[in-house]
Design a protein around this motif. Structure first.
Motif, mmCIF file in Angstrom:
data_model
loop_
_atom_site.group_PDB
_atom_site.id
_atom_site.type_symbol
_atom_site.label_atom_id
_atom_site.label_comp_id
_atom_site.label_asym_id
_atom_site.label_seq_id
_atom_site.Cartn_x
_atom_site.Cartn_y
_atom_site.Cartn_z
ATOM 1 N N SER A 259 35.146 12.528 39.191
ATOM 2 C CA SER A 259 34.232 12.179 40.269
ATOM 3 C C SER A 259 34.729 10.955 41.021
ATOM 4 O O SER A 259 35.826 10.444 40.766
ATOM 5 C CB SER A 259 32.820 11.936 39.708
ATOM 6 N N VAL A 260 33.883 10.488 41.936
ATOM 7 C CA VAL A 260 34.195 9.315 42.754
ATOM 8 C C VAL A 260 32.956 8.419 42.785
ATOM 9 O O VAL A 260 31.850 8.902 43.061
ATOM 10 C CB VAL A 260 34.556 9.707 44.200
ATOM 11 N N PHE A 261 33.141 7.137 42.506
ATOM 12 C CA PHE A 261 32.053 6.168 42.645
ATOM 13 C C PHE A 261 32.167 5.514 44.018
ATOM 14 O O PHE A 261 33.030 4.664 44.247
ATOM 15 C CB PHE A 261 32.146 5.094 41.553
ATOM 16 N N ALA A 262 31.300 5.921 44.922
ATOM 17 C CA ALA A 262 31.348 5.388 46.291
ATOM 18 C C ALA A 262 30.184 5.956 47.074
ATOM 19 O O ALA A 262 29.672 7.035 46.750
ATOM 20 C CB ALA A 262 32.664 5.777 46.984
ATOM 21 N N PRO A 263 29.738 5.254 48.136
ATOM 22 C CA PRO A 263 28.798 5.887 49.061
ATOM 23 C C PRO A 263 29.431 7.145 49.654
ATOM 24 O O PRO A 263 30.660 7.215 49.827
ATOM 25 C CB PRO A 263 28.589 4.814 50.135
ATOM 26 N N PHE A 264 28.606 8.125 49.990
ATOM 27 C CA PHE A 264 29.119 9.411 50.460
ATOM 28 C C PHE A 264 30.071 9.263 51.640
ATOM 29 O O PHE A 264 31.114 9.920 51.688
ATOM 30 C CB PHE A 264 27.951 10.331 50.839
ATOM 31 N N ASP A 265 29.744 8.386 52.596
ATOM 32 C CA ASP A 265 30.584 8.294 53.794
ATOM 33 C C ASP A 265 31.894 7.553 53.547
ATOM 34 O O ASP A 265 32.707 7.417 54.457
ATOM 35 C CB ASP A 265 29.825 7.669 54.965
ATOM 36 N N GLN A 266 32.115 7.087 52.304
ATOM 37 C CA GLN A 266 33.403 6.504 51.953
ATOM 38 C C GLN A 266 34.250 7.442 51.083
ATOM 39 O O GLN A 266 35.304 7.055 50.584
ATOM 40 C CB GLN A 266 33.191 5.174 51.230
ATOM 41 N N ILE A 267 33.782 8.677 50.909
ATOM 42 C CA ILE A 267 34.524 9.682 50.148
ATOM 43 C C ILE A 267 35.135 10.655 51.153
ATOM 44 O O ILE A 267 34.432 11.214 51.994
ATOM 45 C CB ILE A 267 33.597 10.448 49.192
ATOM 46 N N THR A 268 36.442 10.849 51.083
ATOM 47 C CA THR A 268 37.084 11.762 52.031
ATOM 48 C C THR A 268 36.719 13.214 51.693
ATOM 49 O O THR A 268 36.297 13.529 50.568
ATOM 50 C CB THR A 268 38.608 11.618 52.001
ATOM 51 N N ALA A 269 36.919 14.095 52.660
ATOM 52 C CA ALA A 269 36.650 15.508 52.433
ATOM 53 C C ALA A 269 37.509 16.056 51.301
ATOM 54 O O ALA A 269 37.045 16.831 50.456
ATOM 55 C CB ALA A 269 36.894 16.299 53.715
ATOM 56 N N ALA A 270 38.766 15.642 51.240
ATOM 57 C CA ALA A 270 39.665 16.122 50.184
ATOM 58 C C ALA A 270 39.196 15.647 48.811
ATOM 59 O O ALA A 270 39.259 16.397 47.824
ATOM 60 C CB ALA A 270 41.084 15.642 50.452
ATOM 61 N N GLU A 271 38.735 14.400 48.730
ATOM 62 C CA GLU A 271 38.244 13.873 47.455
ATOM 63 C C GLU A 271 36.984 14.601 47.002
ATOM 64 O O GLU A 271 36.830 14.916 45.816
ATOM 65 C CB GLU A 271 37.981 12.367 47.589
ATOM 66 N N PHE A 272 36.088 14.868 47.939
ATOM 67 C CA PHE A 272 34.856 15.568 47.581
ATOM 68 C C PHE A 272 35.170 16.991 47.120
ATOM 69 O O PHE A 272 34.614 17.474 46.129
ATOM 70 C CB PHE A 272 33.887 15.590 48.763
#
Length: 332
Positions: free
Chosen positions: A89-102
């Motif tokens: 997963s990624v710990f970050a606000p949604f708008d700081q997660i890139t499309a590729a990471e999501f």
């Protein structure tokens, strides 16, 4: 001899589950990307008295999972229990997660479960039996800030499992699909997960040890009569509160959810990120994270969950005794 498959077996809860099955003398197939962690997990299983088969793979790769399941059947025997536990997963606000990471987090944390379940069913259906455990979370029902990819995946697993369960029931199949909803657990994910937070990530307290979660998962596989198990008082309270007052929880988490998921320490610039590559390529992280001093090994809720019929019967006896005493006094 029982044959068990555990995905995400190189660390955290999956590692603790594998060790328990090793203690039971089971044949345990270990699936994960990190070869150092897998090697150590296999050693755990064998030293405990079980038989281990290490299968380094990425669970988002359906072909790799299918091929691994075939190896398990040929080298260890018919698969009795399949436990899906791998995630990233990624710990970050949604708008700081890139499309590729999501996309990547979803592919591992949701589609990895789908791939594992498909492979398990391919072998279990001809035999008409088996148990599939989908390791979930309180976050399968209640989303929290800074973990949109993880929460989305867990919600998806919940819906997927319900759909599949209905289909199996329609077929009259004896294959069981059980979700085990976990609380916050002291695992290495908070040290190796991709994070854009200013401070070190931490589980939302109260925090439990991975062995506590692992015992609950193994017990669920032993007693697959129930469709879902809630593990830990915090999980039960969260799910009940969310069912009653989800809007209130929205506001509460908006105020508290950012600080409660971070320690006071700055996030190290050198912290590894296992989203694209395993963090345990060179080091074995084991089952535990950095929060041993804060983590609990027991919780009365788990006993209550497993013995709910006993508690209901005791409550019924108590209520009958009270009613009898009231009646006796009224008839004096």
């Amino acid at each position: 001899m029982t044959t068990v498959v555990v995905t995400g077996a190189s660390g955290g809860v999956g590692r603790a589950v594998a060790r328990i099955y090793g203690e039971r003398g089971a044949s345990v197939a270990l699936m994960a990307r990190g070869e150092k962690g897998l090697t150590a997990a296999a050693r755990d299983v064998e030293e405990a008295g079980g038989r281990a088969l290490s299968l380094p793979l990425d669970t988002s790769d359906n072909s790799a999972v299918d091929a691994a399941a075939d190896r398990v059947e040929s080298e260890l025997g018919p698969i009795d229990i399949w436990i899906n536990c791998a995630f990233s997963s990624v710990f970050a606000p949604f708008d700081q997660i890139t499309a590729a990471e999501f996309d990547r987090a979803t592919a591992v944390s949701y589609l990895g479960f789908v791939n594992g379940t498909r492979a398990a069913l391919r072998h279990m259906k001809p035999r008409g039996r088996g148990v599939i455990i989908e390791v979930g979370s309180a976050l399968a029902y209640r989303g929290i800030p800074l973990q949109s990819a993880y929460c989305g995946a867990k919600h998806a697993i919940q819906g997927f499992s319900e759909s599949l369960r209905c289909e199996l029931m329609h077929e009259g199949s004896d294959i069981k699909v059980i979700m085990v909803q976990l609380p916050a657990v002291n695992t290495p994910q908070f040290s190796w997960g991709l994070s854009r937070l200013p401070r070190r990530a931490q589980p939302v307290p109260p925090i439990y040890q991975p062995e506590f979660a692992a015992r609950a998962i193994v017990r669920a596989a032993d007693r697959p009569r129930r469709r879902e198990y809630w593990v830990g008082t915090s999980t039960a309270l969260t799910l009940i509160a969310n069912a009653i007052a989800p809007g209130l929880l929205d506001r509460y988490l908006a105020k508290t959810g950012f600080d409660s998921q971070q320690t006071d320490e700055p996030r190290p610039e050198s912290q590894p990120a296992n989203l694209w590559q395993p963090a345990d390529r060179t080091d074995d992280y084991g089952a535990h994270g950095r929060f041993d001093e804060q983590a609990h090994s027991h919780d009365p809720q788990l006993w209550a969950s497993e013995h709910h019929r006993t508690l209901l019967a005791a409550a019924g006896v108590g209520a009958a005794a009270v009613a009898g005493e009231v009646t006796r006094r009224l008839l004096r």
